[in-house]
Design an enzyme around this catalytic site. Structure first.
Site, mmCIF file in Angstrom:
data_model
loop_
_atom_site.group_PDB
_atom_site.id
_atom_site.type_symbol
_atom_site.label_atom_id
_atom_site.label_comp_id
_atom_site.label_asym_id
_atom_site.label_seq_id
_atom_site.Cartn_x
_atom_site.Cartn_y
_atom_site.Cartn_z
ATOM 1 N N HIS A 236 -5.458 36.583 -5.668
ATOM 2 C CA HIS A 236 -6.798 36.019 -5.464
ATOM 3 C C HIS A 236 -7.358 36.332 -4.069
ATOM 4 O O HIS A 236 -8.524 36.029 -3.802
ATOM 5 C CB HIS A 236 -6.781 34.507 -5.671
ATOM 6 C CG HIS A 236 -6.396 34.091 -7.055
ATOM 7 N ND1 HIS A 236 -6.978 34.627 -8.183
ATOM 8 C CD2 HIS A 236 -5.459 33.197 -7.497
ATOM 9 C CE1 HIS A 236 -6.437 34.081 -9.256
ATOM 10 N NE2 HIS A 236 -5.506 33.215 -8.867
ATOM 11 N N HIS B 164 -4.015 33.780 -14.545
ATOM 12 C CA HIS B 164 -5.304 33.798 -13.863
ATOM 13 C C HIS B 164 -5.681 35.232 -13.514
ATOM 14 O O HIS B 164 -4.830 36.010 -13.085
ATOM 15 C CB HIS B 164 -5.244 32.948 -12.589
ATOM 16 C CG HIS B 164 -4.787 31.550 -12.831
ATOM 17 N ND1 HIS B 164 -3.522 31.106 -12.460
ATOM 18 C CD2 HIS B 164 -5.397 30.506 -13.437
ATOM 19 C CE1 HIS B 164 -3.402 29.830 -12.817
ATOM 20 N NE2 HIS B 164 -4.514 29.450 -13.403
#
Length: 297
Positions: free
Chosen positions: A98, A146
């Site tokens: 991320h 994710h």
């Protein structure tokens, strides 16, 4: 955070064949192949703003900065080992997908896979007889639940790195970036549909790209016991997933470096057990690489 120490302890006890080594910190120069110098300095010197720390998800401390450097460094070491003849190596942490070039997010400070891809490409170009070699092309196979939005952003428009991501359609991050191949999975996705999606992704990767290195994010958060995953993949399904990725790389003799990425089980021992099993599978394929490099082969 406790799962990392638990994982190391269990690997030492259950898989003594593994060669464990301390994680060395990545240098500022290595990080700067991906991350902005001002952001690197802010992490190193404690200059992150409160807003930046909130986006990362935990406060700055000297230990936080040190861990971030070593998490990247361990992926660099795994990639170097894989490319130098080991064929397969791993980081007991990592998978911090991320993090963007200019900021951290979602418990990720620096993007270890992105930095490793860039550093390996640079080092590849400095090898002997480099003029005879094609540039190193890297495939990042991201199977954390994710989406790897930071990785996708960093490599958008770069044809030397292929980003493949299988992830929960309705899960974090809620604003996705465009990977080279994104496969969105519905809540409740189970083994059969998950493995079919993986086959689709690998077929697309093979159709469009020829890597010289695979970086594999073996997230355990697709598991049915995970607090954040929202999918329903069983332990057997995750083992089948790992075997498929390792076998895909092995059949093509592509070196592979694995990172652990996410895993947030309701019972931390379950998550660690799943990770240990990934290492059992990795050892099987590691033996194949060792046999390939044995004298007389």
């Amino acid at each position: 955070m406790a799962k990392y120490a638990l994982l190391r302890e269990r690997l030492e006890q259950e898989l003594p064949e593994l060669n464990l080594a301390p994680a060395l910190p990545a240098s500022a120069g290595e990080l700067a192949l991906v991350h902005h110098p001002a952001y690197i300095a802010a992490v190193a010197q404690g200059g992150l703003t409160p807003a930046q720390q909130r986006e990362i998800g935990f406060p700055w401390s000297p230990a936080m900065a040190e861990r971030a450097l070593r998490s990247v460094g361990a992926t660099l070491q795994a990639c170097r080992a894989a490319l130098s003849g080991e064929g397969l190596a791993a980081n007991l942490a990592g998978g911090t997908h991320h993090a963007y070039a200019d900021k951290g997010a979602g418990f990720c400070v620096f993007n270890d896979a992105a930095v490793a891809a860039r550093v390996m490409q640079a080092e590849w170009g400095r090898r002997g007889e480099a003029w005879r070699r094609r540039p190193l092309r890297v495939a990042i196979i991201d199977l954390d639940v994710h989406q790897g939005n930071g990785t996708a952003s960093i490599f958008q428009g770069d044809d030397s790195v292929f980003t493949l991501s299988l992830h929960g359609e309705k899960n974090f991050p809620f604003r996705k970036e465009a990977s080279d191949c994104d496969i969105d999975l519905p809540d409740g996705c189970g083994d059969a549909d998950y493995l079919a999606a993986l086959e689709q992704g690998l077929a697309e990767l093979e159709r469009r790209f020829e890597p010289g290195l695979v970086i594999y994010l073996a997230g355990m958060d697709p598991h049915e016991n995970d607090r954040l995953g929202r999918l329903k993949v069983s332990a057997d399904g995750l083992e089948a997933r790992d075997r498929r990725v390792f076998d895909w790389a092995w059949q093509r003799r592509i070196p592979l470096a694995m990172t652990m990425a996410g895993g947030y089980g309701r019972d931390i021992a379950v998550t660690v057990g799943l990770q240990v099993n990934s290492y059992r599978v990795a050892l099987d394929y590691g033996r194949r690489w060792q046999a390939l490099s044995a004298p007389g082969r």
